[in-house]
Design an enzyme around this catalytic site. Structure first.
Site, PDB file in Angstrom:
ATOM      1  N   SER A 143      -5.649  44.696  37.907  1.00  0.00           N
ATOM      2  CA  SER A 143      -6.656  44.640  38.981  1.00  0.00           C
ATOM      3  C   SER A 143      -7.499  45.910  38.929  1.00  0.00           C
ATOM      4  CB  SER A 143      -5.940  44.566  40.339  1.00  0.00           C
ATOM      5  OG  SER A 143      -6.859  44.751  41.399  1.00  0.00           O
ATOM      6  N   TYR A 156      -0.065  47.411  47.161  1.00  0.00           N
ATOM      7  CA  TYR A 156      -0.658  46.557  46.127  1.00  0.00           C
ATOM      8  C   TYR A 156      -1.215  47.439  45.002  1.00  0.00           C
ATOM      9  CZ  TYR A 156      -3.772  42.980  44.061  1.00  0.00           C
ATOM     10  OH  TYR A 156      -4.404  42.115  43.201  1.00  0.00           O
TER      11      TYR A 156
HETATM   12  N1  LIG Z   1      -8.632  37.437  43.357  1.00  0.00           N
HETATM   13  C1  LIG Z   1      -8.923  38.678  43.023  1.00  0.00           C
HETATM   14  O1  LIG Z   1      -9.951  39.228  43.421  1.00  0.00           O
HETATM   15  C2  LIG Z   1      -8.026  39.442  42.099  1.00  0.00           C
HETATM   16  C3  LIG Z   1      -8.453  40.695  41.684  1.00  0.00           C
HETATM   17  C4  LIG Z   1      -7.648  41.424  40.834  1.00  0.00           C
HETATM   18  C5  LIG Z   1      -6.456  40.917  40.420  1.00  0.00           C
HETATM   19  N2  LIG Z   1      -6.047  39.702  40.854  1.00  0.00           N
HETATM   20  C6  LIG Z   1      -4.756  39.232  40.389  1.00  0.00           C
HETATM   21  O2  LIG Z   1      -4.901  37.961  39.826  1.00  0.00           O
HETATM   22  C7  LIG Z   1      -3.652  37.292  39.900  1.00  0.00           C
HETATM   23  C8  LIG Z   1      -3.873  35.883  40.387  1.00  0.00           C
HETATM   24  O3  LIG Z   1      -4.320  35.918  41.729  1.00  0.00           O
HETATM   25  P1  LIG Z   1      -5.395  34.904  42.323  1.00  0.00           P
HETATM   26  O4  LIG Z   1      -6.556  35.717  42.721  1.00  0.00           O
HETATM   27  O5  LIG Z   1      -5.577  33.751  41.421  1.00  0.00           O
HETATM   28  O6  LIG Z   1      -4.679  34.473  43.693  1.00  0.00           O
HETATM   29  P2  LIG Z   1      -3.868  33.177  44.110  1.00  0.00           P
HETATM   30  O7  LIG Z   1      -4.728  31.984  43.983  1.00  0.00           O
HETATM   31  O8  LIG Z   1      -3.285  33.502  45.431  1.00  0.00           O
HETATM   32  O9  LIG Z   1      -2.729  33.099  43.004  1.00  0.00           O
HETATM   33  C9  LIG Z   1      -1.556  33.867  43.057  1.00  0.00           C
HETATM   34  C10 LIG Z   1      -0.460  33.059  42.442  1.00  0.00           C
HETATM   35  O10 LIG Z   1       0.753  33.804  42.388  1.00  0.00           O
HETATM   36  C11 LIG Z   1       1.813  32.955  42.808  1.00  0.00           C
HETATM   37  N3  LIG Z   1       2.920  33.676  43.403  1.00  0.00           N
HETATM   38  C12 LIG Z   1       2.886  34.590  44.387  1.00  0.00           C
HETATM   39  N4  LIG Z   1       4.143  34.975  44.696  1.00  0.00           N
HETATM   40  C13 LIG Z   1       4.970  34.282  43.878  1.00  0.00           C
HETATM   41  C14 LIG Z   1       6.377  34.227  43.709  1.00  0.00           C
HETATM   42  N5  LIG Z   1       7.201  35.006  44.418  1.00  0.00           N
HETATM   43  N6  LIG Z   1       6.882  33.397  42.768  1.00  0.00           N
HETATM   44  C15 LIG Z   1       6.071  32.625  42.021  1.00  0.00           C
HETATM   45  N7  LIG Z   1       4.728  32.629  42.128  1.00  0.00           N
HETATM   46  C16 LIG Z   1       4.200  33.444  43.049  1.00  0.00           C
HETATM   47  C17 LIG Z   1       1.190  32.037  43.848  1.00  0.00           C
HETATM   48  O11 LIG Z   1       1.941  30.856  43.974  1.00  0.00           O
HETATM   49  P3  LIG Z   1       2.215  30.149  45.393  1.00  0.00           P
HETATM   50  O12 LIG Z   1       1.068  30.475  46.282  1.00  0.00           O
HETATM   51  O13 LIG Z   1       2.337  28.719  45.041  1.00  0.00           O
HETATM   52  O14 LIG Z   1       3.510  30.754  45.856  1.00  0.00           O
HETATM   53  C18 LIG Z   1      -0.183  31.783  43.242  1.00  0.00           C
HETATM   54  O15 LIG Z   1      -0.140  30.693  42.351  1.00  0.00           O
HETATM   55  C19 LIG Z   1      -2.752  38.154  40.795  1.00  0.00           C
HETATM   56  O16 LIG Z   1      -1.862  38.904  40.005  1.00  0.00           O
HETATM   57  C20 LIG Z   1      -3.744  39.065  41.484  1.00  0.00           C
HETATM   58  O17 LIG Z   1      -3.146  40.279  41.875  1.00  0.00           O
HETATM   59  C21 LIG Z   1      -6.815  38.945  41.692  1.00  0.00           C
END
Ligand SMILES: NC(=O)c1ccc[n+]([C@@H]2O[C@H](COP(=O)([O-])OP(=O)(O)OC[C@H]3O[C@@H](n4cnc5c(N)ncnc54)[C@H](OP(=O)(O)O)[C@@H]3O)[C@@H](O)[C@H]2O)c1
Length: 243
Positions: A143, A156
Site C-alpha cells: 500500500s 494498518y
Molecule cells: N483499496 C485501496 O485503496 C487499497 C490501497 C492499498 C492497498 N490495498 C490493499 O489491497 C488489498 C485488497 O483490498 P481491497 O481494496 O480489494 O479491499 P476488499 O474488497 O475489502 O478486499 C479485501 C479482501 O481481503 C479478505 N479478507 C480480509 N480479512 C480476511 C481474513 N481474515 N481471511 C480471509 N480473507 C480476508 C476479504 O474477504 P471477506 O470480506 O470475504 O472476509 C476481502 O476479499 C488489501 O491487502 C489492501 O490492504 C487496498
C-alpha cells in the site's frame, strides 16, 4: 507472443474482494489455473469463482487466512488439484480508520494477523512448490501506507510497512532460485475497503481494481531480463511522489 502464463497455477488471497477478484479474473483470461482463497463473504467469493470459471479451472476455498491450518490445508488442496504452484498473490487485507488511542490489543493483533502473518504463512507454505516452478513469482499487495505513516491508519500502516519489509527480504533471499517477489503499493483503489477506511475520498478519480490487475498482469507476463521489484501507484488527483 507466447502466453507464458497458460496452464500455470496461481493462488490468490482475498479473492472475493475488489482487487483480488479483478486480478483473479485477469489471470484466468491467460488460461492460468486459479485457486481462490476467500474470506467471510461467500457471495463475493462465489461471484469471483463464476467469473474465473468462464475462462479456466478454479478451486475456491472460503476461510480465514489468520488460521494457519486453513492456509496449510488450502495449499495442500491446491497442489493436489493442479500439481503445483507458480504464482502467489497475497492480497487479503484489512484496513483501519481509528485514532491511535482507540486501537485495542485485539485490533492490533487482528490487523497484523491478516496483513503480515497471513502472507508469511502463505509464502512459507507455497515456497516448496514455487521452487519447482520455472516462472515462480510472488506479488504482495502492499500500500502507499507501506511507504509513509497515515493518521488514523497507524496499525494498518505498521502492518503494511512490515509486509513491504518481508517482501524486500524474500526477494533478495530467493532471486537466485528464480523466484521473483514483487511489491505493488497502491493508494485509493475503489473497493469496499476504501469506502469504509477512507470515506473522505470521493469516488471520482479513484483507481479502479482492473487497473491494479493491469499492473499485476504486466509483472507476470513480462518475465524478461528487466525485473521490477516494486510499483508505487497513486490516484490521479494525488500529488506525484508524495505517498
Ligand atoms: N483499496 C485501496 O485503496 C487499497 C490501497 C492499498 C492497498 N490495498 C490493499 O489491497 C488489498 C485488497 O483490498 P481491497 O481494496 O480489494 O479491499 P476488499 O474488497 O475489502 O478486499 C479485501 C479482501 O481481503 C479478505 N479478507 C480480509 N480479512 C480476511 C481474513 N481474515 N481471511 C480471509 N480473507 C480476508 C476479504 O474477504 P471477506 O470480506 O470475504 O472476509 C476481502 O476479499 C488489501 O491487502 C489492501 O490492504 C487496498
Amino acid at each position: 507472443m507466447k502466453n507464458i502464463l497458460k496452464d500455470k497455477v496461481a493462488v490468490l488471497t482475498g479473492a472475493g474482494g475488489g482487487i483480488g477478484s479483478a486480478v483473479a479474473e485477469r489471470l484466468a483470461r491467460h488460461g492460468m489455473k486459479i485457486i481462490l482463497f476467500g474470506g467471510r463473504n461467500r457471495e463475493k467469493l462465489a461471484a469471483a469463482q463464476a467469473a474465473v470459471e468462464k475462462h479456466t479451472a478454479c478451486l475456491a476455498l472460503p476461510g480465514d487466512v489468520t488460521k494457519p491450518e486453513f492456509i496449510s490445508s488450502g495449499i495442500a488442496e491446491a497442489v493436489k488439484e493442479f500439481g503445483g504452484i507458480d504464482v502467489l498473490v497475497n492480497n487479503a487485507g484489512a484496513a483501519q480508520n481509528t485514532p491511535f488511542e482507540e486501537v485495542g490489543i485485539e485490533e492490533f493483533d487482528r490487523l497484523m494477523a491478516i496483513n503480515v502473518r497471513a502472507p508469511f504463512l502463505m509464502m512459507r507454505a507455497a515456497l516448496p512448490h514455487l521452487k519447482k516452478s520455472q516462472a515462480a513469482a510472488i506479488v504482495n499487495i502492499c500500500s502507499v501506507v507501506s511507504h509513509s505513516g497515515y493518521p488514523m491508519q497507524s496499525i494498518y500502516s505498521a502492518s503494511k510497512h512490515a509486509l513491504l519489509g518481508l517482501t524486500r527480504s524474500l526477494a533478495r533471499e530467493y532471486y537466485k532460485e528464480g523466484i521473483r517477489v514483487h511489491a505493488v503499493s497502491p493508494g485509493g483503489v475503489y473497493t469496499d475497503m476504501v469506502r469504509v477506511s477512507r470515506p473522505d475520498l470521493p469516488p471520482e478519480g479513484m483507481i479502479m481494481p482492473g487497473e491494479i490487475a493491469d499492473i499485476v498482469e504486466f509483472l507476470l507476463v513480462n518475465r524478461g531480463n528487466a525485473v521490477i521489484d516494486e510499483i508505487l501507484v497513486h490516484r490521479v488527483g494525488k500529488e506525484p511522489f508524495l505517498v
